[in-house]
Design a protein around this motif. Structure first.
Motif, PDB file in Angstrom:
ATOM      1  N   TYR A  47      14.608  45.113  36.164  1.00  0.00           N
ATOM      2  CA  TYR A  47      15.952  45.690  36.186  1.00  0.00           C
ATOM      3  C   TYR A  47      16.962  44.591  36.471  1.00  0.00           C
ATOM      4  N   ASN A  48      18.194  44.877  36.134  1.00  0.00           N
ATOM      5  CA  ASN A  48      19.342  44.139  36.665  1.00  0.00           C
ATOM      6  C   ASN A  48      20.470  45.148  36.770  1.00  0.00           C
ATOM      7  N   ASP A  49      21.686  44.773  36.530  1.00  0.00           N
ATOM      8  CA  ASP A  49      22.752  45.757  36.619  1.00  0.00           C
ATOM      9  C   ASP A  49      23.815  45.471  35.564  1.00  0.00           C
ATOM     10  N   PHE A  50      24.642  46.490  35.341  1.00  0.00           N
ATOM     11  CA  PHE A  50      25.807  46.330  34.490  1.00  0.00           C
ATOM     12  C   PHE A  50      26.978  45.853  35.342  1.00  0.00           C
ATOM     13  N   VAL A  51      27.911  45.186  34.702  1.00  0.00           N
ATOM     14  CA  VAL A  51      29.136  44.753  35.376  1.00  0.00           C
ATOM     15  C   VAL A  51      30.314  45.064  34.460  1.00  0.00           C
ATOM     16  N   LEU A  52      31.454  45.387  35.068  1.00  0.00           N
ATOM     17  CA  LEU A  52      32.675  45.565  34.281  1.00  0.00           C
ATOM     18  C   LEU A  52      33.400  44.231  34.244  1.00  0.00           C
ATOM     19  N   ILE A  53      33.614  43.757  33.037  1.00  0.00           N
ATOM     20  CA  ILE A  53      34.293  42.480  32.815  1.00  0.00           C
ATOM     21  C   ILE A  53      35.731  42.758  32.423  1.00  0.00           C
ATOM     22  N   GLY A  54      36.629  41.892  32.875  1.00  0.00           N
ATOM     23  CA  GLY A  54      38.036  42.055  32.500  1.00  0.00           C
ATOM     24  C   GLY A  54      38.795  40.759  32.678  1.00  0.00           C
ATOM     25  N   PRO A  55      40.070  40.754  32.299  1.00  0.00           N
ATOM     26  CA  PRO A  55      40.870  39.533  32.447  1.00  0.00           C
ATOM     27  C   PRO A  55      41.055  39.170  33.915  1.00  0.00           C
ATOM     28  N   GLN A  56      41.147  37.889  34.171  1.00  0.00           N
ATOM     29  CA  GLN A  56      41.300  37.416  35.548  1.00  0.00           C
ATOM     30  C   GLN A  56      42.526  38.021  36.222  1.00  0.00           C
ATOM     31  N   SER A  57      43.559  38.276  35.430  1.00  0.00           N
ATOM     32  CA  SER A  57      44.782  38.891  35.977  1.00  0.00           C
ATOM     33  C   SER A  57      44.554  40.341  36.383  1.00  0.00           C
ATOM     34  N   ASP A  58      43.474  40.957  35.888  1.00  0.00           N
ATOM     35  CA  ASP A  58      43.147  42.353  36.173  1.00  0.00           C
ATOM     36  C   ASP A  58      44.377  43.239  35.990  1.00  0.00           C
ATOM     37  N   SER A  59      44.873  43.252  34.762  1.00  0.00           N
ATOM     38  CA  SER A  59      46.133  43.935  34.449  1.00  0.00           C
ATOM     39  C   SER A  59      46.141  45.413  34.837  1.00  0.00           C
ATOM     40  N   ALA A  60      44.963  46.044  34.828  1.00  0.00           N
ATOM     41  CA  ALA A  60      44.911  47.462  35.189  1.00  0.00           C
ATOM     42  C   ALA A  60      44.721  47.674  36.691  1.00  0.00           C
ATOM     43  N   GLY A  61      44.403  46.596  37.418  1.00  0.00           N
ATOM     44  CA  GLY A  61      44.234  46.706  38.867  1.00  0.00           C
ATOM     45  C   GLY A  61      43.012  47.509  39.264  1.00  0.00           C
ATOM     46  N   VAL A  62      41.851  47.164  38.706  1.00  0.00           N
ATOM     47  CA  VAL A  62      40.654  47.969  38.953  1.00  0.00           C
ATOM     48  C   VAL A  62      39.593  47.256  39.789  1.00  0.00           C
ATOM     49  N   LYS A  63      39.857  46.046  40.220  1.00  0.00           N
ATOM     50  CA  LYS A  63      38.839  45.233  40.887  1.00  0.00           C
ATOM     51  C   LYS A  63      38.267  45.943  42.110  1.00  0.00           C
ATOM     52  N   GLY A  64      36.930  45.904  42.229  1.00  0.00           N
ATOM     53  CA  GLY A  64      36.287  46.550  43.376  1.00  0.00           C
ATOM     54  C   GLY A  64      34.850  46.898  43.061  1.00  0.00           C
ATOM     55  N   LYS A  65      34.346  47.967  43.697  1.00  0.00           N
ATOM     56  CA  LYS A  65      32.949  48.377  43.531  1.00  0.00           C
ATOM     57  C   LYS A  65      32.802  49.783  42.972  1.00  0.00           C
ATOM     58  N   ASP A  66      33.911  50.436  42.644  1.00  0.00           N
ATOM     59  CA  ASP A  66      33.853  51.825  42.179  1.00  0.00           C
ATOM     60  C   ASP A  66      34.101  51.878  40.673  1.00  0.00           C
ATOM     61  N   ILE A  67      33.035  52.019  39.894  1.00  0.00           N
ATOM     62  CA  ILE A  67      33.176  52.003  38.445  1.00  0.00           C
ATOM     63  C   ILE A  67      33.887  53.246  37.925  1.00  0.00           C
ATOM     64  N   VAL A  68      33.673  54.388  38.568  1.00  0.00           N
ATOM     65  CA  VAL A  68      34.323  55.624  38.132  1.00  0.00           C
ATOM     66  C   VAL A  68      35.840  55.521  38.301  1.00  0.00           C
ATOM     67  N   ALA A  69      36.279  55.055  39.465  1.00  0.00           N
ATOM     68  CA  ALA A  69      37.721  54.893  39.701  1.00  0.00           C
ATOM     69  C   ALA A  69      38.312  53.879  38.725  1.00  0.00           C
ATOM     70  N   ALA A  70      37.550  52.831  38.434  1.00  0.00           N
ATOM     71  CA  ALA A  70      38.032  51.802  37.505  1.00  0.00           C
ATOM     72  C   ALA A  70      38.257  52.382  36.116  1.00  0.00           C
ATOM     73  N   LEU A  71      37.310  53.150  35.627  1.00  0.00           N
ATOM     74  CA  LEU A  71      37.448  53.729  34.292  1.00  0.00           C
ATOM     75  C   LEU A  71      38.580  54.753  34.243  1.00  0.00           C
TER      76      LEU A  71
END
Length: 277
Positions: A106-130
């Motif tokens: 196993y390993n895991d999935f990760v959410l990739i995005g621009p370094q600026s994080d234009s949507a402001g989703v950085k963290g550990k909650d994938i549901v909130a990010a989406l």
């Protein structure tokens, strides 16, 4: 007459240089239909030469999205499938295309995005990010190829309470291609994209992309391997295919998988001994 016999024997030797009953070395091979992540991450490039050196078996990989890989096996065009979408694998078993599924790693999935994080989703909650990406219509690249990653992505939108088929707009782009292509497109357009960690670590063209969400238990990514049912397809190389599977789940194979690293980071974690995986 003697000369003719000698010529015939020479011709036979030229086309049959191997002793009776011994197959040419190049025939000792199997076809493995597998997810693109095992190929794009470099894992196969690392483990297959070790396996071949030990057994003499060459593994020919058909790298596709998990859905396509399973379809390849359903046509009898592979001996083994090595993929990462447990629900799809269990359906494949239920249909009788294999008799047993073996967890491998196993390993895991990760959410990739621009370094600026234009949507402001950085963290550990994938549901909130989406949910935030949808609310802000931030650009998102979907593989859209029925791969294990695509199946996981669609399940995550569902977990977020979003019917992505109805909610998608110009901000959500399905490309019908593999992980490398999706990452390249995200890099070129400063978009968000779900990736398996292995392919991300091996990916060179990162541009401004970084990991923005990781560590959520919903991002767990299990891989399994199955022998295609030889009762359905007599052409399946049962013994050679099972030998490959047995090696993958053996202590030796598991150690080799654990030993594959990029810049000191382990990409896959063996767990063949976990019956619930």
């Amino acid at each position: 007459m003697l000369k003719r016999v000698i010529l015939i024997l020479a011709a036979v030797a030229a086309v049959a240089p191997f002793p009776a009953g011994q197959a040419p070395a190049q025939e000792k091979s199997i076809v493995v239909a597998s997810t693109t992540s095992t190929q794009d991450s470099g894992l196969f490039g690392y483990v297959l030469p070790i396996f071949k050196q030990k057994t003499g078996i060459e593994v020919k990989v058909v790298a596709q999205g998990t859905g396509q890989a399973l379809d390849t096996a359903r046509r009898g065009d592979a001996d083994v499938v090595f993929v990462h979408a447990k629900s799809a694998e269990e359906k494949f078993l239920a249909e009788g295309f294999s008799l047993k599924r073996y967890p491998v790693m196993y390993n895991d999935f990760v959410l990739i995005g621009p370094q600026s994080d234009s949507a402001g989703v950085k963290g550990k909650d994938i549901v909130a990010a989406l949910q935030t990406i949808k609310a802000k219509a931030a650009p998102f690249i979907s593989r859209g190829d029925r791969s294990g990653t695509n199946i996981a992505e669609l399940k995550l939108w569902q977990d977020a309470g979003i019917d992505i088929a109805a909610a998608k707009g110009p901000w959500y782009r399905e490309i019908g291609q593999g992980m490398g292509a999706a990452l390249n497109m995200a890099s070129a357009s400063n978009a968000y994209v779900l990736s398996d960690r292995g392919t991300w670590l091996a990916f060179k063209n990162r541009g401004d992309l970084v990991i923005v969400v990781e560590g959520d238990k919903r991002l767990f990514n299990q891989y399994g391997v199955m022998l295609v049912n030889p009762a359905k397809f007599p052409s399946v190389k049962k013994d050679l295919g099972q030998q490959f599977i047995d090696w993958l789940i053996s202590p030796e194979g598991q150690k080799v998988i654990a030993g594959y690293k990029i810049n000191g980071q382990q990409l896959f974690y063996p767990n063949a001994n976990d019956p619930s995986a």
